[in-house]
Design a protein around this motif. Structure first.
Motif, mmCIF file in Angstrom:
data_model
loop_
_atom_site.group_PDB
_atom_site.id
_atom_site.type_symbol
_atom_site.label_atom_id
_atom_site.label_comp_id
_atom_site.label_asym_id
_atom_site.label_seq_id
_atom_site.Cartn_x
_atom_site.Cartn_y
_atom_site.Cartn_z
ATOM 1 N N ASN A 199 0.829 -1.216 0.000
ATOM 2 C CA ASN A 199 0.000 0.000 0.000
ATOM 3 C C ASN A 199 0.859 1.259 0.000
ATOM 4 O O ASN A 199 0.538 2.243 -0.670
ATOM 5 C CB ASN A 199 -0.928 0.006 1.216
ATOM 6 C CG ASN A 199 -2.213 -0.752 0.972
ATOM 7 O OD1 ASN A 199 -2.787 -0.681 -0.118
ATOM 8 N ND2 ASN A 199 -2.676 -1.482 1.979
ATOM 9 N N SER A 200 1.965 1.235 0.745
ATOM 10 C CA SER A 200 2.821 2.425 0.815
ATOM 11 C C SER A 200 3.466 2.723 -0.532
ATOM 12 O O SER A 200 3.706 3.887 -0.873
ATOM 13 C CB SER A 200 3.894 2.261 1.898
ATOM 14 O OG SER A 200 4.912 1.356 1.495
ATOM 15 N N ASN B 169 0.477 3.795 -3.145
ATOM 16 C CA ASN B 169 -0.075 5.118 -2.871
ATOM 17 C C ASN B 169 0.937 6.245 -3.001
ATOM 18 O O ASN B 169 0.640 7.390 -2.656
ATOM 19 C CB ASN B 169 -0.693 5.140 -1.466
ATOM 20 C CG ASN B 169 -1.904 4.237 -1.362
ATOM 21 O OD1 ASN B 169 -2.646 4.072 -2.329
ATOM 22 N ND2 ASN B 169 -2.105 3.630 -0.194
ATOM 23 N N THR C 54 3.031 9.264 -4.540
ATOM 24 C CA THR C 54 2.615 10.315 -5.469
ATOM 25 C C THR C 54 3.312 10.174 -6.821
ATOM 26 O O THR C 54 2.827 10.703 -7.824
ATOM 27 C CB THR C 54 2.925 11.705 -4.879
ATOM 28 O OG1 THR C 54 4.323 11.775 -4.557
ATOM 29 C CG2 THR C 54 2.101 11.950 -3.619
ATOM 30 N N LYS D 30 3.861 7.973 -9.804
ATOM 31 C CA LYS D 30 3.013 6.879 -10.266
ATOM 32 C C LYS D 30 3.656 5.946 -11.287
ATOM 33 O O LYS D 30 3.140 4.852 -11.513
ATOM 34 C CB LYS D 30 1.726 7.458 -10.868
ATOM 35 C CG LYS D 30 0.869 8.220 -9.868
ATOM 36 C CD LYS D 30 0.471 7.349 -8.683
ATOM 37 C CE LYS D 30 -0.414 8.081 -7.691
ATOM 38 N NZ LYS D 30 -0.744 7.233 -6.508
ATOM 39 N N GLU E 68 4.852 8.513 1.401
ATOM 40 C CA GLU E 68 4.080 8.687 0.166
ATOM 41 C C GLU E 68 4.818 9.523 -0.877
ATOM 42 O O GLU E 68 4.521 9.457 -2.070
ATOM 43 C CB GLU E 68 2.727 9.342 0.476
ATOM 44 C CG GLU E 68 2.829 10.738 1.051
ATOM 45 C CD GLU E 68 1.474 11.359 1.344
ATOM 46 O OE1 GLU E 68 1.458 12.528 1.763
ATOM 47 O OE2 GLU E 68 0.454 10.671 1.144
#
Length: 325
Positions: free
Chosen positions: A25-26, A29, A31, A33, A99
Motif C-alpha cells: 500500500n505504501s 499510494n 505520489t 506513479k 508517500e
C-alpha cells in the motif's frame, strides 16, 4: 518538472502476511506513479502470495512471481531479471515508505544526474510517522570512500534508487549470508566513476522484526563478508579504495577471530588468523603494525572492545549460551 522515468520496485516476499499489505500500500499510494511493482513470492507457506495476487487484480502496475523458496537473494535476482524500468528500487516486505518517497528521490536523481540516490531511514518496532518532505531537502554528494566508510550506507540496499545501468549484470550472491553488504561492495568496486547522493529526508521505515534474516547473522557470515571485501581489495586499482576495502575486511575477520575465541573454537581461530595475515599485507605500514598485534594477541582486542563497548560482556554471555558444549 523532471522526466517521469519508470522505476521497477522489487519486493521479495516470504511469510509476511502480517506486513505485506502495509508495504505494498505504501508503494502503490506514492505520489510518483510511474512504477513497476514486482512482488516475488519466494515459496511462502502463509497467505503472503495470495495477498500479492489480490493486489495485482486491482493495480495493473503490480506483477507477482511465485517461485520455489530459494532465499531473499534469489528473489531479488528474479526481480532484477524481469525488471523493465530505467531505475531500480528494493523495498523489504515488512518495511514501508513515505508517500513522497519516489517523487523526492527521482527528483533529486534527475537534478543531479545521479547513479544512486539514498535517503535517511528510521528503525521502528511499530507504527511511526515518517518525516514531512521538503522541495528543498538537503542533498549531499558522496564519494566512493565516504559511502564505504558509513555502516548505514554500505550495509543495506533499501532506502535508495539505483540507475539500472549501474547494476548491469551484477546479481546478489545467493550463497551469501550478508547479501546487501556484498552487493554494495561489488557495485562500488565495479563502478569507479559512480555518482552517489544522500537526500537528508527520512522517507523509509525499517521494521525491526525478531526472527528476520538480519537478526540471525552468525560469526561465519562475517568471515564470508571479510573474504568478499578482501577480493574487492585485490581487484581495486585505486590505492585509497584498496585500503578501505582491506581495512573493512580485516575488521570483520578480527571480530570473527574474537567470537570464535569466546566459544573456544581453536580450529576456526587458526584458520581466520591465517586469512587475516594475508589481508594485513594490503594495509598501510601503520595499520599493518596495529592489526598484526591485534590478530596475533586477540586477547588485546577484547580489552580494546570493552573500553569502547561495555555491553560486550553481555554479548559474550549470550554467544556462550547458544554454543553447545
Amino acid at each position: 518538472m523532471f522526466r517521469d522515468s519508470l522505476v521497477s520496485v522489487i519486493i521479495p516476499v516470504y511469510n509476511v502476511e502480517k506486513y505485506i499489505s502495509r508495504c505494498v500500500n505504501s508503494v502503490v499510494n506514492n505520489t510518483y506513479k510511474n512504477l513497476e511493482i514486482i512482488c516475488v513470492d519466494d515459496g511462502s507457506t502463509d497467505a503472503s502470495g495470495a495477498i500479492c495476487d489480490k493486489f495485482a487484480l486491482t493495480d495493473s502496475r503490480i506483477k507477482v512471481v511465485h517461485k520455489k523458496n530459494s532465499g531473499v537473494s534469489s528473489a531479488r535476482n528474479t526481480g532484477l531479471d524481469i525488471a523493465s524500468g530505467t531505475y531500480i528500487a528494493f523495498v523489504d516486505a515488512d518495511d514501508w515508505v513515505h508517500e513522497e518517497y519516489f517523487r523526492v528521490l527521482m527528483r533529486e536523481m534527475n537534478r543531479r544526474n545521479a547513479d544512486l540516490i539514498i535517503c535517511n531511514h528510521i528503525r521502528t518496532d511499530g507504527t511511526i510517522d515518517l518525516s514531512s518532505t521538503s522541495e528543498n531537502c538537503q542533498v549531499k554528494m558522496l564519494t566512493r570512500e565516504s559511502f564505504m566508510s558509513k555502516h548505514d550506507l554500505k550495509s543495506y540496499i533499501w532506502g535508495r534508487v539505483f540507475r539500472k545501468g549501474l547494476i548491469g549484470d551484477l546479481r546478489f550472491d545467493e550463497s551469501a549470508k550478508i547479501e546487501d553488504a556484498t552487493f554494495n561492495a561489488s557495485l562500488v568496486q565495479r563502478n569507479s566513476s559512480i555518482t552517489i547522493f544522500l537526500a537528508k529526508s527520512c522517507l523509509y521505515a525499517y521494521y525491526n522484526r525478531s526472527g528476520s534474516l538480519v537478526s540471525s547473522f552468525g560469526t561465519d557470515a562475517y568471515v564470508e563478508l571479510s573474504t568478499h571485501l578482501h577480493k574487492c581489495a585485490l581487484s581495486e586499482t585505486d590505492p585509497v579504495m584498496k585500503s578501505i576495502f582491506a581495512t573493512d575486511s580485516i575488521k570483520r575477520i578480527l571480530s570473527a577471530i574474537y567470537a570464535y575465541a569466546v566459544v573456544k573454537d581453536r580450529a576456526s581461530v587458526r584458520k581466520c588468523k591465517q586469512q587475516a595475515y594475508e589481508i594485513i599485507e594490503m594495509l598501510t605500514p601503520k595499520a599493518k603494525t596495529l592489526y598484526f598485534f591485534l590478530v596475533t594477541f586477540h586477547q588485546a582486542y577484547r580489552v580494546f572492545r570493552l573500553a569502547t563497548d561495555p555491553s560486550l560482556k553481555k554479548w559474550e554471555k549470550q554467544i556462550k549460551q547458544k554454543t553447545p558444549p
